[in-house]
Motif scaffolding. Structure first.
Motif, mmCIF file in Angstrom:
data_model
loop_
_atom_site.group_PDB
_atom_site.id
_atom_site.type_symbol
_atom_site.label_atom_id
_atom_site.label_comp_id
_atom_site.label_asym_id
_atom_site.label_seq_id
_atom_site.Cartn_x
_atom_site.Cartn_y
_atom_site.Cartn_z
ATOM 1 N N ALA A 20 0.759 -1.305 -0.143
ATOM 2 C CA ALA A 20 -0.132 -0.178 -0.082
ATOM 3 C C ALA A 20 0.964 1.163 0.136
ATOM 4 N N PHE A 21 1.630 1.130 0.820
ATOM 5 C CA PHE A 21 2.329 2.508 1.049
ATOM 6 C C PHE A 21 3.936 2.775 -0.571
ATOM 7 N N TYR A 22 3.323 0.872 -1.108
ATOM 8 C CA TYR A 22 4.757 1.609 -1.974
ATOM 9 C C TYR A 22 4.009 2.068 -3.586
ATOM 10 N N LEU A 23 2.717 1.966 -3.543
ATOM 11 C CA LEU A 23 1.559 2.343 -4.581
ATOM 12 C C LEU A 23 1.040 3.397 -4.284
ATOM 13 N N PHE A 24 1.828 4.369 -2.796
ATOM 14 C CA PHE A 24 1.484 5.999 -2.666
ATOM 15 C C PHE A 24 2.146 6.375 -3.018
ATOM 16 N N THR A 25 3.686 5.853 -2.768
ATOM 17 C CA THR A 25 4.476 6.948 -3.354
ATOM 18 C C THR A 25 4.596 6.406 -4.646
ATOM 19 N N GLN A 26 4.860 5.668 -5.676
ATOM 20 C CA GLN A 26 4.116 5.686 -7.366
ATOM 21 C C GLN A 26 3.116 6.399 -7.255
ATOM 22 N N TYR A 28 2.699 9.329 -5.873
ATOM 23 C CA TYR A 28 2.798 10.356 -5.865
ATOM 24 C C TYR A 28 4.444 10.755 -7.246
ATOM 25 N N TYR A 29 4.889 9.788 -7.284
ATOM 26 C CA TYR A 29 6.162 10.211 -7.959
ATOM 27 C C TYR A 29 5.945 10.165 -9.313
ATOM 28 N N LEU A 30 4.953 9.449 -10.041
ATOM 29 C CA LEU A 30 4.590 8.591 -11.580
ATOM 30 C C LEU A 30 3.625 10.037 -12.044
ATOM 31 N N GLN A 31 2.482 10.713 -10.858
ATOM 32 C CA GLN A 31 1.931 11.106 -11.225
ATOM 33 C C GLN A 31 0.236 10.955 -11.576
ATOM 34 N N GLN A 32 0.105 9.461 -11.800
ATOM 35 C CA GLN A 32 -1.032 8.759 -11.968
ATOM 36 C C GLN A 32 -2.010 8.594 -10.235
ATOM 37 N N TRP A 33 -2.988 9.487 -10.344
ATOM 38 C CA TRP A 33 -3.200 9.445 -8.201
ATOM 39 C C TRP A 33 -4.480 8.432 -8.788
#
Length: 67
Positions: A20-26, A28-33
């Motif tokens: 879940a935290f990996y998906l949150f960071t991705q 944010y970084y990829l701006q794929q909300w």
């Protein structure tokens, strides 16, 4: 509620919260909300210990005869 949140943490719960935290960071970084929705899904599964266990998702069979 306190018992549910703080006890019985298994490897799967830890993996779900890490994913879940990996998906949150991705997100944010990829701006794929839309990744946030998947992250919330896995975060809720980890916090409330929801989801299928090692025995699968099926309901236990009734011990009564259905004749």
């Amino acid at each position: 509620m306190k018992q549910l949140l703080f006890h019985n943490w298994s490897l799967m719960r830890i993996l779900r919260i890490a994913f879940a935290f990996y998906l949150f960071t991705q997100a944010y970084y990829l701006q794929q909300w839309f990744f946030i929705a998947f992250g919330v899904f896995f975060l809720l599964q980890a916090i409330f210990n929801l989801g299928c266990g090692s025995k699968g998702c099926s309901l236990p069979k009734s011990k009564q005869n259905e004749d």
